[in-house]
Design a protein around this motif. Structure first.
Motif, PDB file in Angstrom:
ATOM      1  N   ALA A 172     -28.012  14.278 -87.983  1.00  0.00           N
ATOM      2  CA  ALA A 172     -26.930  14.410 -88.968  1.00  0.00           C
ATOM      3  C   ALA A 172     -25.599  14.645 -88.254  1.00  0.00           C
ATOM      4  O   ALA A 172     -24.580  14.020 -88.588  1.00  0.00           O
ATOM      5  CB  ALA A 172     -27.227  15.551 -89.941  1.00  0.00           C
ATOM      6  N   THR A 173     -25.631  15.545 -87.253  1.00  0.00           N
ATOM      7  CA  THR A 173     -24.395  15.854 -86.532  1.00  0.00           C
ATOM      8  C   THR A 173     -23.873  14.624 -85.795  1.00  0.00           C
ATOM      9  O   THR A 173     -22.674  14.319 -85.820  1.00  0.00           O
ATOM     10  CB  THR A 173     -24.627  17.004 -85.533  1.00  0.00           C
ATOM     11  OG1 THR A 173     -25.138  18.120 -86.262  1.00  0.00           O
ATOM     12  CG2 THR A 173     -23.337  17.421 -84.844  1.00  0.00           C
ATOM     13  N   THR A 174     -24.798  13.913 -85.175  1.00  0.00           N
ATOM     14  CA  THR A 174     -24.387  12.706 -84.448  1.00  0.00           C
ATOM     15  C   THR A 174     -23.779  11.685 -85.399  1.00  0.00           C
ATOM     16  O   THR A 174     -22.707  11.125 -85.141  1.00  0.00           O
ATOM     17  CB  THR A 174     -25.601  12.085 -83.714  1.00  0.00           C
ATOM     18  OG1 THR A 174     -26.136  13.093 -82.855  1.00  0.00           O
ATOM     19  CG2 THR A 174     -25.203  10.875 -82.907  1.00  0.00           C
ATOM     20  N   ALA A 175     -24.443  11.467 -86.537  1.00  0.00           N
ATOM     21  CA  ALA A 175     -23.945  10.476 -87.495  1.00  0.00           C
ATOM     22  C   ALA A 175     -22.564  10.881 -88.010  1.00  0.00           C
ATOM     23  O   ALA A 175     -21.659  10.047 -88.123  1.00  0.00           O
ATOM     24  CB  ALA A 175     -24.925  10.341 -88.663  1.00  0.00           C
ATOM     25  N   PHE A 176     -22.402  12.168 -88.292  1.00  0.00           N
ATOM     26  CA  PHE A 176     -21.130  12.671 -88.827  1.00  0.00           C
ATOM     27  C   PHE A 176     -20.020  12.521 -87.792  1.00  0.00           C
ATOM     28  O   PHE A 176     -18.926  12.035 -88.092  1.00  0.00           O
ATOM     29  CB  PHE A 176     -21.320  14.146 -89.220  1.00  0.00           C
ATOM     30  CG  PHE A 176     -20.137  14.772 -89.904  1.00  0.00           C
ATOM     31  CD1 PHE A 176     -19.695  14.299 -91.134  1.00  0.00           C
ATOM     32  CD2 PHE A 176     -19.478  15.863 -89.330  1.00  0.00           C
ATOM     33  CE1 PHE A 176     -18.611  14.900 -91.783  1.00  0.00           C
ATOM     34  CE2 PHE A 176     -18.394  16.456 -89.970  1.00  0.00           C
ATOM     35  CZ  PHE A 176     -17.958  15.977 -91.198  1.00  0.00           C
ATOM     36  N   GLU A 177     -20.284  12.904 -86.564  1.00  0.00           N
ATOM     37  CA  GLU A 177     -19.239  12.834 -85.527  1.00  0.00           C
ATOM     38  C   GLU A 177     -18.987  11.393 -85.083  1.00  0.00           C
ATOM     39  O   GLU A 177     -17.873  11.048 -84.689  1.00  0.00           O
ATOM     40  CB  GLU A 177     -19.602  13.742 -84.347  1.00  0.00           C
ATOM     41  CG  GLU A 177     -19.529  15.243 -84.692  1.00  0.00           C
ATOM     42  CD  GLU A 177     -18.174  15.686 -85.275  1.00  0.00           C
ATOM     43  OE1 GLU A 177     -17.133  15.137 -84.883  1.00  0.00           O
ATOM     44  OE2 GLU A 177     -18.169  16.571 -86.157  1.00  0.00           O
ATOM     45  N   GLU A 178     -20.010  10.539 -85.153  1.00  0.00           N
ATOM     46  CA  GLU A 178     -19.792   9.121 -84.871  1.00  0.00           C
ATOM     47  C   GLU A 178     -18.877   8.522 -85.939  1.00  0.00           C
ATOM     48  O   GLU A 178     -18.040   7.667 -85.648  1.00  0.00           O
ATOM     49  CB  GLU A 178     -21.126   8.353 -84.822  1.00  0.00           C
ATOM     50  CG  GLU A 178     -21.935   8.590 -83.557  1.00  0.00           C
ATOM     51  CD  GLU A 178     -21.202   8.176 -82.282  1.00  0.00           C
ATOM     52  OE1 GLU A 178     -20.572   7.106 -82.289  1.00  0.00           O
ATOM     53  OE2 GLU A 178     -21.245   8.936 -81.290  1.00  0.00           O
ATOM     54  N   ALA A 179     -19.057   8.991 -87.181  1.00  0.00           N
ATOM     55  CA  ALA A 179     -18.209   8.503 -88.282  1.00  0.00           C
ATOM     56  C   ALA A 179     -16.758   8.886 -88.003  1.00  0.00           C
ATOM     57  O   ALA A 179     -15.827   8.104 -88.222  1.00  0.00           O
ATOM     58  CB  ALA A 179     -18.674   9.100 -89.611  1.00  0.00           C
ATOM     59  N   ARG A 180     -16.553  10.080 -87.497  1.00  0.00           N
ATOM     60  CA  ARG A 180     -15.195  10.548 -87.188  1.00  0.00           C
ATOM     61  C   ARG A 180     -14.567   9.651 -86.110  1.00  0.00           C
ATOM     62  O   ARG A 180     -13.415   9.254 -86.208  1.00  0.00           O
ATOM     63  CB  ARG A 180     -15.256  12.011 -86.719  1.00  0.00           C
ATOM     64  CG  ARG A 180     -13.904  12.711 -86.777  1.00  0.00           C
ATOM     65  CD  ARG A 180     -13.917  14.070 -86.075  1.00  0.00           C
ATOM     66  NE  ARG A 180     -14.901  15.023 -86.555  1.00  0.00           N
ATOM     67  CZ  ARG A 180     -14.733  15.834 -87.619  1.00  0.00           C
ATOM     68  NH1 ARG A 180     -13.620  15.781 -88.327  1.00  0.00           N
ATOM     69  NH2 ARG A 180     -15.676  16.690 -87.968  1.00  0.00           N
ATOM     70  N   LYS A 181     -15.369   9.334 -85.102  1.00  0.00           N
ATOM     71  CA  LYS A 181     -14.865   8.462 -84.033  1.00  0.00           C
ATOM     72  C   LYS A 181     -14.520   7.087 -84.586  1.00  0.00           C
ATOM     73  O   LYS A 181     -13.527   6.466 -84.202  1.00  0.00           O
ATOM     74  CB  LYS A 181     -15.934   8.292 -82.938  1.00  0.00           C
ATOM     75  CG  LYS A 181     -15.964   9.431 -81.944  1.00  0.00           C
ATOM     76  CD  LYS A 181     -16.934   9.131 -80.803  1.00  0.00           C
ATOM     77  CE  LYS A 181     -17.303  10.455 -80.122  1.00  0.00           C
ATOM     78  NZ  LYS A 181     -18.657  10.458 -79.580  1.00  0.00           N
ATOM     79  N   LYS A 182     -15.371   6.611 -85.495  1.00  0.00           N
ATOM     80  CA  LYS A 182     -15.147   5.283 -86.069  1.00  0.00           C
ATOM     81  C   LYS A 182     -13.844   5.244 -86.853  1.00  0.00           C
ATOM     82  O   LYS A 182     -13.065   4.293 -86.755  1.00  0.00           O
ATOM     83  CB  LYS A 182     -16.321   4.913 -86.970  1.00  0.00           C
ATOM     84  CG  LYS A 182     -16.305   3.480 -87.392  1.00  0.00           C
ATOM     85  CD  LYS A 182     -17.699   2.946 -87.586  1.00  0.00           C
ATOM     86  CE  LYS A 182     -18.367   2.619 -86.270  1.00  0.00           C
ATOM     87  NZ  LYS A 182     -19.780   2.347 -86.372  1.00  0.00           N
ATOM     88  N   VAL A 183     -13.597   6.320 -87.623  1.00  0.00           N
ATOM     89  CA  VAL A 183     -12.354   6.392 -88.399  1.00  0.00           C
ATOM     90  C   VAL A 183     -11.159   6.413 -87.447  1.00  0.00           C
ATOM     91  O   VAL A 183     -10.167   5.706 -87.652  1.00  0.00           O
ATOM     92  CB  VAL A 183     -12.335   7.653 -89.303  1.00  0.00           C
ATOM     93  CG1 VAL A 183     -10.949   7.858 -89.912  1.00  0.00           C
ATOM     94  CG2 VAL A 183     -13.382   7.530 -90.411  1.00  0.00           C
ATOM     95  N   ALA A 184     -11.280   7.206 -86.384  1.00  0.00           N
ATOM     96  CA  ALA A 184     -10.176   7.299 -85.413  1.00  0.00           C
ATOM     97  C   ALA A 184      -9.862   5.921 -84.845  1.00  0.00           C
ATOM     98  O   ALA A 184      -8.701   5.500 -84.790  1.00  0.00           O
ATOM     99  CB  ALA A 184     -10.545   8.278 -84.294  1.00  0.00           C
ATOM    100  N   GLY A 185     -10.904   5.206 -84.446  1.00  0.00           N
ATOM    101  CA  GLY A 185     -10.709   3.874 -83.894  1.00  0.00           C
ATOM    102  C   GLY A 185     -10.092   2.924 -84.914  1.00  0.00           C
ATOM    103  O   GLY A 185      -9.218   2.117 -84.593  1.00  0.00           O
TER     104      GLY A 185
END
Lengths: 422, 153
Positions: free
Chosen positions: A80-93
């Motif tokens: 869950a943490t990985t998916a959530f933080e990956e989502a944050r990175k995706k938004v940033a990009g």
């Protein structure tokens, strides 16, 4: 002329080969029938429909990964943490942010702007300071500042809009002063469709050391937006207007600003160490994310971004331009129609009235034909007051809309005239 | 489309385009504004009383065809009615537009109001039809506050 011109000049994309039918099959809801008619969904400025990939990603998250984030020392917590933080990175990009630390997940654009008003405004605004807004703001970029002004004694100043529905630059120039502490303005109007010349606004503001907040609720889903290129200080948008789920949105801000801001809400996740009488705050962005976040929402938003990237945002933008020009041409041919907003750069949002048919009667009639449009004040009552109208009907497009849907819509508008006795 | 024709009957279209008793009333005994904040429709209902009887009704404001024709037809019907008769009519009207009562069974007391029976097919339009009536009800009760279709703080 900045955003679109740059797009068209720099991107060598041939939009004549763009076929929305290729993508429509990805959206289960677009196959719905409404009152026995095929759904024509023209209410995309309110919210967009979701592709299967987004729906499935959310479902898969709950089926295979659900746990709370940043806490659990177990496999699911890790997923869950990985998916959530990956989502944050995706938004940033996606918006060109330098770091994912600059991405704060909120409930939507409204909460993102309220977060700035509370965390930044209450700390830095003083009596006599001024916030410049435009007269074409959505209530979500107006009311938080009214509340802040009441609390701090700051004053709101307003850039008028012209007859075309564009920013009145000479007045803006006059409003800017040593008292100006913030400019909060919409990137794209949800009533006129106007794409404001944001680069120009930001450079005028920055010349005087004034930060700028962009309400990007209507722009991020429809145009390539790059925060580094624009050099905006804050940017707010919602997931559900770009095929993501409801209840997830984003605040971007420059790191140094975020670090100096007060927290927004207090609770779990946003703290570092807690004693009974006091606490220290977590690092950004977590400092602004009290409580369990909308994890599935963030994961769904990331899936929406993947979907956009697959199609290509520039293609989407250019197709929507094509549709909008087509619709404006066809609609203008109807006798008795008034279209509000004629900006040189505009998105696929068309507000109109036809003779004195009330927008509610109009939208009810269109609904019976399977067409979903919005009728009302569009959360922009000051615009309606200035135009001296109670309401408008609004058709708003997304890349999955077609020219044949517009033909059908225009035909129904003509029918409405005869139905209502014109 | 047939249900829509049922809703937008000739009589409703006529009252929408040529509303009766339209305009502000000077020296009204009661004036109450009814608002639907969701759509911006708003009407002020003016009442001139003679004891317990409604002597004169007029209205001002703007909104959709359903709300405007409802205000217009209401204004023609309430003239000369007692408070109790007006309240009774509102009650029946409300039940007709919400589909609680069958209009056909109440034709006599409904009179012209029967044209609003089609509203029952469209729950989202009930608030349009009843907005002027809520304002009238509030005016009869002697209130001077704006009434709203939504709960407001």
């Amino acid at each position: 002329m900045e955003t679109l011109e740059i797009l068209v000049k720099t991107q060598k994309i041939d939009i004549s080969s763009f076929d929305p039918e290729t993508y429509r099959k990805d959206f289960p809801i677009l196959g719905e029938k409404v009152h026995g008619k095929p759904l024509v969904y023209f209410d995309n400025a309110a919210t967009t429909q979701k592709p299967s990939s987004v729906i499935d990603t959310i479902s898969d998250y709950y089926r295979h990964s659900n746990a709370n984030v940043h806490r659990a020392i177990h496999e699911l917590g890790d997923r869950a943490t990985t998916a959530f933080e990956e989502a944050r990175k995706k938004v940033a990009g996606f918006i060109g942010a330098k770091s994912e630390r600059q991405i704060i997940f909120t409930r939507g654009t409204t909460e993102a702007i309220n977060l700035v008003a509370a965390g930044w405004g209450r700390k830095f605004m003083e009596e006599g300071d001024e916030i410049i807004l435009s007269e074409m703001e959505h209530h979500s970029n107006l009311i938080p500042w009214q509340i802040l002004a009441r609390e701090t004694g700051a004053r709101l100043r307003f850039i008028p809009f012209t007859d075309e529905g564009t920013i009145d630059f000479p007045v803006f120039e006059q409003l800017l002063s040593g008292k100006t502490k913030l400019i909060a303005i919409t990137h794209m109007s949800n009533v006129f469709g106007t794409i404001n010349p944001i680069k120009r606004i930001i450079s005028m503001a920055h010349d005087r050391g004034v930060p700028v907040l962009l309400d990007a609720a209507q722009s991020v889903p429809h145009l390539p937006v790059d925060v580094e290129f624009l050099d905006c200080d804050f940017l707010a948008f919602s997931g559900h207007k770009m095929m993501g789920p409801t209840g997830i949105g984003v605040l971007y801000a420059k790191s140094r600003i975020l670090e100096n801001m007060n927290p927004y809400q207090g609770g779990g996740e946003m703290i570092n160490s807690v004693w009974l009488e006091n606490a220290t705050w977590n690092e950004i962005p977590h400092k602004f994310e009290a409580g369990t976040p909308n994890i599935a929402g963030a994961v769904g938003l990331a899936a929406a971004i993947d979907y956009i990237n697959k199609i290509g945002m520039v293609s989407m933008t250019l197709w929507e331009q094509e549709l909008t020009t087509y619709a404006l041409d066809k609609m203008s041919e109807i006798d008795g129609i008034t279209i509000y907003g004629h900006a040189p750069e505009r998105g696929g949002v068309i507000s109109f009235n036809l003779l004195d048919i009330h927008p509610h009667d109009m939208s009810h009639l269109l609904d019976q034909s399977g067409i979903a449009v919005r009728a009302g004040h569009h959360c922009a009552q000051p615009i309606m007051r200035k135009l001296d109208i109670a309401a408008t009907t609004r058709a708003s497009f997304y890349f999955y809309n077609t020219k044949s849907e517009i033909d059908y819509f225009v035909e129904q508008l003509k029918q409405a005239k005869s139905f209502f006795g014109y | 489309m047939d249900e829509l024709r049922e809703l937008y009957q000739e009589v409703i279209m006529d009252h929408n385009r040529n509303p009766r008793n339209f305009g502000e009333m000077e020296h009204a005994d009661h004036a109450v504004e009814g608002r639907n904040p969701l759509c911006g429709d708003h009407y002020t209902i003016y009442l001139k009383m003679n004891g317990d009887r409604i002597e004169k009704v007029s209205f001002n404001g703007a909104g959709c065809a359903i709300s405007k024709s409802s205000a217009s037809i209401m204004s023609t019907i309430l003239k000369g009615k007692t408070k109790a008769e007006a309240e009774k009519l509102f009650d029946v009207f409300h039940k007709i537009v919400t589909g609680e009562l069958d209009a056909a069974a109440h034709m006599e007391e409904l009179g012209k109001l029967a044209v609003f029976a089609g509203v029952a097919e469209f729950p989202v339009r009930v608030k349009c039809a009843t907005l002027p009536w809520h304002a009238m009800h509030s005016a009869l009760a002697g209130s001077e506050n704006t009434v709203s279709t939504e709960e407001e703080n």
